[in-house]
Design a protein around this motif. Sequence first.
Motif, mmCIF file in Angstrom:
data_model
loop_
_atom_site.group_PDB
_atom_site.id
_atom_site.type_symbol
_atom_site.label_atom_id
_atom_site.label_comp_id
_atom_site.label_asym_id
_atom_site.label_seq_id
_atom_site.Cartn_x
_atom_site.Cartn_y
_atom_site.Cartn_z
ATOM 1 N N TYR A 51 -17.629 -27.050 3.071
ATOM 2 C CA TYR A 51 -17.748 -26.106 3.999
ATOM 3 C C TYR A 51 -19.101 -26.015 4.587
ATOM 4 O O TYR A 51 -19.309 -26.248 5.733
ATOM 5 C CB TYR A 51 -17.338 -24.729 3.211
ATOM 6 N N ILE A 97 -21.115 -29.243 12.838
ATOM 7 C CA ILE A 97 -20.465 -28.844 13.810
ATOM 8 C C ILE A 97 -21.767 -28.235 14.847
ATOM 9 O O ILE A 97 -21.820 -28.489 15.716
ATOM 10 C CB ILE A 97 -19.550 -27.398 13.679
ATOM 11 N N LEU A 101 -20.840 -34.701 20.418
ATOM 12 C CA LEU A 101 -19.771 -34.317 20.353
ATOM 13 C C LEU A 101 -18.815 -35.041 18.949
ATOM 14 O O LEU A 101 -18.148 -34.343 18.529
ATOM 15 C CB LEU A 101 -18.908 -34.565 21.714
ATOM 16 N N ALA A 115 -19.879 -33.242 15.992
ATOM 17 C CA ALA A 115 -19.167 -31.919 15.833
ATOM 18 C C ALA A 115 -17.653 -32.271 15.459
ATOM 19 O O ALA A 115 -17.158 -31.749 14.457
ATOM 20 C CB ALA A 115 -18.871 -31.185 17.166
ATOM 21 N N ILE A 130 -15.773 -31.187 12.105
ATOM 22 C CA ILE A 130 -14.185 -30.214 12.021
ATOM 23 C C ILE A 130 -13.312 -30.890 11.105
ATOM 24 O O ILE A 130 -12.689 -30.368 10.448
ATOM 25 C CB ILE A 130 -13.648 -30.557 13.339
ATOM 26 N N LEU A 189 -14.041 -30.207 7.684
ATOM 27 C CA LEU A 189 -13.503 -28.697 7.494
ATOM 28 C C LEU A 189 -12.080 -28.770 7.053
ATOM 29 O O LEU A 189 -11.688 -28.130 6.245
ATOM 30 C CB LEU A 189 -13.930 -27.710 8.683
ATOM 31 N N LEU A 190 -11.278 -29.554 8.099
ATOM 32 C CA LEU A 190 -9.851 -29.531 7.786
ATOM 33 C C LEU A 190 -9.339 -30.112 6.468
ATOM 34 O O LEU A 190 -8.481 -29.546 5.883
ATOM 35 C CB LEU A 190 -9.088 -30.307 9.091
ATOM 36 N N LEU A 203 -9.839 -27.737 3.468
ATOM 37 C CA LEU A 203 -8.995 -26.848 3.382
ATOM 38 C C LEU A 203 -7.836 -27.306 2.434
ATOM 39 O O LEU A 203 -7.300 -26.223 1.725
ATOM 40 C CB LEU A 203 -8.247 -26.409 4.685
ATOM 41 N N LEU A 245 -3.162 -33.545 9.993
ATOM 42 C CA LEU A 245 -3.923 -32.940 11.357
ATOM 43 C C LEU A 245 -5.410 -33.932 11.344
ATOM 44 O O LEU A 245 -5.424 -33.985 12.599
ATOM 45 C CB LEU A 245 -4.344 -31.479 10.998
ATOM 46 N N ALA A 294 -6.461 -35.499 14.600
ATOM 47 C CA ALA A 294 -7.596 -35.384 15.538
ATOM 48 C C ALA A 294 -8.507 -36.353 15.680
ATOM 49 O O ALA A 294 -9.292 -36.508 16.762
ATOM 50 C CB ALA A 294 -8.246 -34.088 14.603
ATOM 51 N N PHE A 333 -0.900 -26.448 15.813
ATOM 52 C CA PHE A 333 -1.677 -27.524 15.923
ATOM 53 C C PHE A 333 -0.856 -28.345 17.273
ATOM 54 O O PHE A 333 -1.513 -29.084 17.674
ATOM 55 C CB PHE A 333 -1.562 -28.285 14.655
ATOM 56 N N PHE A 381 -2.402 -27.456 20.221
ATOM 57 C CA PHE A 381 -3.792 -28.143 20.162
ATOM 58 C C PHE A 381 -3.406 -29.550 20.798
ATOM 59 O O PHE A 381 -4.124 -29.943 21.730
ATOM 60 C CB PHE A 381 -4.620 -28.410 19.052
ATOM 61 N N THR A 436 -13.238 -28.232 19.975
ATOM 62 C CA THR A 436 -13.886 -27.993 18.929
ATOM 63 C C THR A 436 -13.732 -26.773 18.231
ATOM 64 O O THR A 436 -13.064 -26.363 17.040
ATOM 65 C CB THR A 436 -15.068 -28.354 19.058
ATOM 66 N N LEU A 456 -10.157 -26.010 17.312
ATOM 67 C CA LEU A 456 -9.798 -26.662 15.853
ATOM 68 C C LEU A 456 -10.369 -25.809 14.727
ATOM 69 O O LEU A 456 -9.661 -25.798 13.736
ATOM 70 C CB LEU A 456 -10.473 -28.049 15.652
ATOM 71 N N ALA A 464 -8.104 -24.320 11.910
ATOM 72 C CA ALA A 464 -8.601 -24.316 10.331
ATOM 73 C C ALA A 464 -8.634 -22.841 9.689
ATOM 74 O O ALA A 464 -8.006 -22.806 8.702
ATOM 75 C CB ALA A 464 -9.916 -24.747 10.250
ATOM 76 N N TYR A 479 -5.044 -21.878 9.484
ATOM 77 C CA TYR A 479 -4.300 -22.545 8.315
ATOM 78 C C TYR A 479 -4.631 -22.000 6.754
ATOM 79 O O TYR A 479 -3.805 -21.857 6.087
ATOM 80 C CB TYR A 479 -4.397 -24.071 8.541
ATOM 81 N N LYS A 480 -5.925 -21.635 6.743
ATOM 82 C CA LYS A 480 -6.750 -21.326 5.546
ATOM 83 C C LYS A 480 -5.972 -19.792 5.205
ATOM 84 O O LYS A 480 -5.507 -19.527 4.219
ATOM 85 C CB LYS A 480 -7.969 -21.130 5.652
#
Lengths: 117, 478
Positions: free
Chosen positions: A9, A16, A36, A39, A43, A46-47, A50, A78, A82, B127, B130, B168, B171, B175, B178-179
């Motif tokens: 995390y 980011i 970009l 970043a 992300i 991060l996903l 999770l 996801l 992405a 999502f 998105f 960004t 997303l 996240a 979803y968490k």
Amino acid sequence: MISTAQILYGTSFALIIIGLYAVLSQRNLIRIVIGLNVADVGINILLVTLGYIEGGRVPIFAPGQPTTNWVDPVPAALVLTAIVIGFGVTALMLTLVMRLYAKYGTIDASRIRGLKW
Amino acid sequence: MVSPMLFIIAPLAAAFLMIFINRRGAALALSLLTPAGLAILGVSWLPATLVRAQPIVVASIKAPLGIPLSLDALGAGMAILVAVSSVLIVLYSSSYIHRGHHEVRYYAVVMILLTSAFGLVLTRDIFNLFVFFEILCISSYILVSWEQSGAALEASFKYMVLGSIGSTFLLVSIALAYKAAGSLAMADIAVAFDSAPRGYVIMAAVTFLFGVGVEAAIFPVNSWLPDAHSSAPSSISAILSGFVIELALVVTFRVLNTVFAAVDVLPLLQIIAIAGVLVGEFSAFGQKDLKRMLAYSSISQIGIMLFALSLGSTAGAQAGLSHLLMHAGAKSALFLIAGYFILRTGSRLIDDYTGLGYRMPVSAALFGLAALSLVGAPPLFGFFTKFQILAAAAATGGGLAWFGIASILSGTVLEAVYLFRVIRVLFAQPAERSRVEMDLPALVSVALFTALVVFGALLLPSLSSMIGPIADGLATLH
């Protein structure tokens, strides 16, 4: 004791912030694109984090395999999406940078008329 | 009845089909017939959706595993608006976009943009939202840079950087959601957020707002809009200002209002909206470039709509949606006519249009009518929608609402001044009198848009029976 998830995390938020900082502070268009992307990677981490479980298993049905303690497969799906979108956007951005270079002979945002923000 | 899934499938299929056929005629026919058919599809679904939202099951995979999609009255209404606008804009493009080997691709990208526009109103999965947002953004980037002039490339790059920062944030918000919920369906997230810590939901809501706010041109994150809308080909400016930002606004608002219902974002939205109205009008006032002026005017109009929606009352939501319909017609017409002003004079500056009203009388008259409606001159549609918004705000009361009313009224004065300035230039003494009217397809398209804003007030009685369920779509997730 810091867990793996906490490290991840931390890393993702750091990436980011670094990426967005690069976008806002850099004048070189290529560096903005790289920012970009940094970043984006943040992300994605991060996903993935999770769905991470300490000592979790790959979520694949197979005979003889226990079906417990799986990591969550949804965030992985996801992230795949992405990544693909990020790839497309990056390719398009670099194309634009190329065209801008052909027009102005520079990729310095401060020397291209309208690109100041 | 045919499945509403066609809203997503048909334009996408049309886009790929026309690339393979690669003939101008086929591309034009496909991109005219697809949205026309979808408009009929939308109208055929509207009566059912007015009673009850129609869930769509894709490939017979139901909600927890599949992606939930649903067509409600708001979705059907927006879909009809998008489909009809795009038929007219494609018709206009057929004479406006100059012929060449890229022309087919232009129509293909427009069709992909339509796919995402329809997808956005159908989806009930955050999502998936998105993904459609990204498709919408990417096709807009491509269309903004279409003319490949320096200004267009710059505008597109700027738009892209801001759009990517936005995605960004979006997303991060996804996240967080979803968490909390362990699911991506909006309904599940809304339930989970009810019991989640407040700070957590606020963080998710704010990142969401700034993420999608970029595309919806909500005030602090809209600095790309004046450049992008003014440098794009005029047909694309009409698409972007006519329905893309409105659609993004409605979707953003619906998600904030339902998924993030646990926190009250309405006061924040009102402040943002009022700031948008003022900044937009003041910036438009100083513009010498016609399309930039119209683009800034879009920022303020988006502010007016957002203000009406975020009043939190039924009357406000209904007034906001009526205003959206009016703005879609008026701003599309203005941008499309501006396109031909630029084509005929070779200049984007208002001062170069001296006497153009004598050379293009019909276009200039239509421009005047659309501008009057945008300002809110009495017998036209714009007067009624603006009046409804002000009445709804007055009924809500409170300091913020009155401040909003004052801002909208002063904004209207500014808007009237700068739009009349354009009309005065158009009808100043001409240098030459040769007629250079718009081409027929473009003229028909613009005339139909203008007819909407002129006679729209006659639609209000029949609209009032539908607007209730349509506005309910902003507060429910069915």
